[in-house]
Design an enzyme around this catalytic site. Structure first.
Site, mmCIF file in Angstrom:
data_model
loop_
_atom_site.group_PDB
_atom_site.id
_atom_site.type_symbol
_atom_site.label_atom_id
_atom_site.label_comp_id
_atom_site.label_asym_id
_atom_site.label_seq_id
_atom_site.Cartn_x
_atom_site.Cartn_y
_atom_site.Cartn_z
ATOM 1 N N GLU A 42 0.908 -1.592 -0.113
ATOM 2 C CA GLU A 42 -0.128 0.061 0.294
ATOM 3 C C GLU A 42 0.848 1.222 -0.133
ATOM 4 O O GLU A 42 1.933 1.308 0.638
ATOM 5 C CB GLU A 42 -1.306 -0.062 1.100
ATOM 6 C CG GLU A 42 -2.158 1.427 1.205
ATOM 7 C CD GLU A 42 -2.398 0.983 2.279
ATOM 8 O OE1 GLU A 42 -3.145 1.702 3.550
ATOM 9 O OE2 GLU A 42 -2.739 -0.110 3.161
ATOM 10 N N ARG A 282 5.031 -12.848 9.652
ATOM 11 C CA ARG A 282 5.746 -11.272 9.557
ATOM 12 C C ARG A 282 6.654 -10.750 10.450
ATOM 13 O O ARG A 282 7.245 -11.449 11.522
ATOM 14 C CB ARG A 282 4.879 -9.945 9.482
ATOM 15 C CG ARG A 282 4.112 -9.499 11.460
ATOM 16 C CD ARG A 282 3.389 -8.153 10.998
ATOM 17 N NE ARG A 282 2.621 -8.659 9.958
ATOM 18 C CZ ARG A 282 2.400 -7.581 9.017
ATOM 19 N NH1 ARG A 282 2.968 -6.324 9.353
ATOM 20 N NH2 ARG A 282 1.494 -7.377 7.634
ATOM 21 N N LYS A 292 4.800 0.532 9.474
ATOM 22 C CA LYS A 292 4.191 2.216 8.097
ATOM 23 C C LYS A 292 4.028 3.452 10.015
ATOM 24 O O LYS A 292 4.770 4.568 9.780
ATOM 25 C CB LYS A 292 4.091 2.243 6.781
ATOM 26 C CG LYS A 292 4.978 1.821 5.987
ATOM 27 C CD LYS A 292 4.139 1.503 5.295
ATOM 28 C CE LYS A 292 3.318 0.032 4.483
ATOM 29 N NZ LYS A 292 2.601 -0.583 3.434
HETATM 30 P P1 ATP Z 1 2.775 -2.055 7.852
HETATM 31 O O1 ATP Z 1 2.334 -2.435 8.949
HETATM 32 O O2 ATP Z 1 4.585 -1.437 8.120
HETATM 33 O O3 ATP Z 1 1.744 -0.847 7.076
HETATM 34 P P2 ATP Z 1 1.758 -3.848 5.878
HETATM 35 O O4 ATP Z 1 1.612 -4.946 5.967
HETATM 36 O O5 ATP Z 1 0.574 -3.075 5.905
HETATM 37 O O6 ATP Z 1 2.223 -3.633 7.023
HETATM 38 P P3 ATP Z 1 1.459 -3.509 2.815
HETATM 39 O O7 ATP Z 1 2.371 -2.293 2.396
HETATM 40 O O8 ATP Z 1 0.435 -3.481 3.173
HETATM 41 O O9 ATP Z 1 2.208 -3.578 4.657
HETATM 42 O O10 ATP Z 1 2.303 -4.834 2.867
HETATM 43 C C1 ATP Z 1 2.831 -4.906 1.873
HETATM 44 C C2 ATP Z 1 3.619 -6.467 2.090
HETATM 45 O O11 ATP Z 1 5.291 -6.757 2.081
HETATM 46 C C3 ATP Z 1 2.238 -7.280 2.012
HETATM 47 O O12 ATP Z 1 2.364 -8.474 1.254
HETATM 48 C C4 ATP Z 1 2.663 -7.161 3.303
HETATM 49 O O13 ATP Z 1 1.999 -9.061 3.942
HETATM 50 C C5 ATP Z 1 4.375 -7.541 3.893
HETATM 51 N N1 ATP Z 1 4.575 -7.074 5.141
HETATM 52 C C6 ATP Z 1 4.507 -6.128 5.244
HETATM 53 N N2 ATP Z 1 5.386 -6.604 6.307
HETATM 54 C C7 ATP Z 1 6.272 -6.994 6.647
HETATM 55 C C8 ATP Z 1 6.594 -7.471 7.457
HETATM 56 N N3 ATP Z 1 7.212 -7.500 8.601
HETATM 57 N N4 ATP Z 1 7.669 -9.164 7.509
HETATM 58 C C9 ATP Z 1 6.975 -9.767 6.183
HETATM 59 N N5 ATP Z 1 6.312 -8.918 5.109
HETATM 60 C C10 ATP Z 1 5.709 -8.099 5.559
HETATM 61 MG MG MG Z 2 -1.539 -1.577 5.109
#
Ligand code: ATP
Ligand code: MG
Length: 579
Positions: A42, A282, A292
């Site tokens: 995202e 994760r 983020k």
């Molecule tokens: P955040 O909570 O940091 O915003 P998010 O999962 O909302 O993380 P996205 O931009 O939606 O962030 O993530 C893109 C991809 O990265 C998704 O497939 C998510 O599962 C993966 N991802 C995000 N954070 C992690 C992590 N700590 N370890 C492994 N994969 C991750």
């Molecule tokens: Mg997210």
């Protein structure tokens, strides 16, 4: 990637369970052996090391199985998304060493298709327009013990739903007045199936579609369908999505994807039907926050200087700090892929960084806390060639033999801690009457010191042994210690930024309310260092080893004649009990 590389890899590091699942699908002939993954961020912030894990996994699967990996922005939230993030994310993926298949994709590319799917569902009686507020909807959804209460709107006619949905889309209604919901099962034990939301009204400008839309798809509705549209074979995601899986399959049933023959475990043989979701844990790291939203808070509250502050766990921050992409990939591969949440020790990442830099970084001389030494019996400057290295056992590299000229002059700087007026036991560095070797140069012996009124040493006087040029005394006597130095005449001044961990708590999120309290107030210390002159020629982003100290990378804040170096990492793990 060639067959060979695939084989090499599997002998070094055992395949992770996701690889095994994909290999099994291929062996069974599913999707005609095709492997198509995607990385779906995202665009609401910069990528962090957790994303690197997902990137390495998704792009790695495509490489291992000669498949493809898409980069798709999940841009369904117009309020929080910015072009800056879209650009930084692409730069970061490339920097990590991966290239997505074809053009960058966006969930917003599918807004029309998703809308049409929704209309199909309305026509089939599977979706309805609800005029209640999100609070009312939440309150009537029930819980594990109580079934949900249907809204009066649930029994609207198809014609009425089509009309209202068209008017939602046309912009007739204000934000929050209506939503489109799927007609699931209000009695389901799976809360996600209790009439999930599909669309909400947001009169917001979107970074790509502009003002074309004022209804935006909810993540759960957009995500699975986007994977389906892109013919993703394996939708890799993190564990929190395990309980979204039934809903995703239900949506796919409703939009006409081929049914699964074996109750949901896989797609049918030899034909593409629908993505298979595989969840992994994760990445979480000690002394680190990876979210983020929280990283944004650190930026906004000025705990750091920006998203690319070298203390940040963002890829932009780690890159600026000097962490090589290869080290991040090696780390991700080494920690493997888990099915259960666990916190990984950040020192494993630091180990991978040291390992990569040890093999590549040229060696140079720099003094971070200088004290002047005057060589009393020294007359004329001596110039000699010294190789940058690294000089590693068993490695015969031409690059490592490149030399620079070093000049020994009457006045030099050494590290203040390399001198002791009254040496303690086993102190083999400089002391009155005690000899030490200057790296590459010669042997010196301290004679006396000069102090200021506070008792601080301002100058050390020493003598040099002219018969030891190069560092080996002619008479063969043993010199135990070697210290680094720079010529006082030739040295250049540099700003050196010494970073420490950003959080003092091993698990900063252990106290969710107070996580900011564990920010390390001393995570940045700035010193003016004396560097050997060749370091002035290093370009922004180049990483060198300051001998005996650590790895340092030229920062973008450098100005001509005034380099700025970031400490990438100290030579030893100063946090481990065995120093
Ligand atoms: P955040 O909570 O940091 O915003 P998010 O999962 O909302 O993380 P996205 O931009 O939606 O962030 O993530 C893109 C991809 O990265 C998704 O497939 C998510 O599962 C993966 N991802 C995000 N954070 C992690 C992590 N700590 N370890 C492994 N994969 C991750
Ligand atoms: Mg997210």
């Amino acid at each position: 990637m060639s067959e060979n590389t695939t084989e090499d890899r599997s002998t070094e590091i055992p395949p992770n369970f996701v690889e095994e699942r994909v290999a099994a699908d291929r062996a069974a002939g599913r999707n005609a052996g095709r492997v198509q993954t995607r990385f779906p961020p995202e665009p609401n912030g910069y990528l962090h090391i957790g994303h690197a894990k997902s990137i390495c996994l998704n792009f790695g699967l495509a490489q291992t199985f000669q498949g493809k990996c898409n980069l798709r922005f999940d841009d369904t939230n117009p309020e929080t998304e910015e072009v800056e993030f879209v650009e930084s994310i692409q730069a970061d993926v490339r920097w990590l060493g991966f290239q997505w298949d074809g053009a960058v994709r966006y969930a917003s590319d599918y807004f029309q298709q998703l809308h049409d799917f929704a209309v199909t569902m309305i026509k089939a009686g599977d979706a309805y327009v609800d005029g209640r507020t999100t609070e009312e909807i939440r309150a009537t959804r029930g819980d594990f013990h109580t079934v949900g209460t249907p809204s009066a709107d649930r029994s609207r006619s198809v014609a009425e739903n089509l009309d209202l949905f068209a008017r939602m889309k046309a912009g007739e209604f204000a934000d929050g007045t209506y939503v489109l919901r799927a007609k699931g099962d209000l009695a389901s034990a799976d809360m996600k199936m209790r009439d999930p939301l599909m669309y909400r009204i947001r009169h917001a400008h979107h970074h790509r579609t502009g003002d074309a839309w004022c209804i935006y798809p909810i993540y759960d509705w957009a995500h699975g369908q986007s994977d389906f549209i892109e013919e993703i074979t394996h939708s890799i995601c993190t564990l929190e999505f395990v309980n979204h899986r039934p809903l995703y399959h239900w949506f796919l049933d409703k939009v006409g994807a081929a049914p699964l023959p074996d109750g949901g475990a896989s797609a049918p043989a030899a034909s593409y039907a629908r993505p298979e979701q595989i969840e992994f844990a994760r990445l979480q790291l000690t002394y680190t926050v990876l979210s983020k939203r929280r990283l944004q808070e650190l930026v906004e509250k000025k705990f750091v200087a920006g998203w690319d502050d070298p203390r940040m766990p963002t890829l932009a921050g780690l890159r600026r700090r000097g962490y090589p992409a290869a080290a991040i990939r090696a780390f991700c591969e080494r920690i493997g892929v888990a099915t259960r949440d666990a916190i990984v020790d950040v020192s494993l990442l630091e180990f991978a960084v040291r390992e990569a830099l040890n093999a590549t970084a040229p060696r140079s001389l720099a003094v971070l806390d200088p004290v002047k030494v005057v060589l009393e019996n020294f007359e004329e400057a001596v110039t000699f060639d010294a190789p940058f290295g690294p000089d590693l056992p068993g490695v015969d590299s031409e690059a490592a033999k490149i030399t620079r000229k070093l000049r020994l002059t009457k006045e030099i700087f050494i590290e203040r801690e390399d001198f002791m007026e009254v040496p303690e036991k086993k102190f083999f560095r400089l002391a009155p009457g005690q000899e030490v070797r200057l790296r590459w140069a010669c042997i010196i012996k301290a004679t006396r010191v000069e102090k200021d009124e506070t008792g601080k040493i301002t100058t050390i006087y020493a003598t040099w042994d002219p018969d030891s040029v190069g560092g080996q005394p002619k008479d063969g006597r043993k010199i135990k210690g070697t210290i680094h130095w720079v010529s006082a005449e030739d040295a250049i001044d540099a700003e050196v930024r010494l970073y420490d961990r950003l959080f003092q708590a091993e698990n900063p999120m252990g106290d969710k309310e107070n996580w900011l309290a564990s920010v390390n107030p001393n995570s940045l210390q700035v010193v003016t260092a004396k560097l050997e002159p060749s370091l002035a020629a290093r370009a922004v982003g180049e990483c060198v080893q300051f001998e005996r100290i650590g790895y340092f990378t030229v920062d973008k804040d450098s100005a001509p004649g005034r380099p700025v170096f970031n400490r990438t990492i100290a030579l030893k793990d100063s946090w481990s009990p065995k120093k």
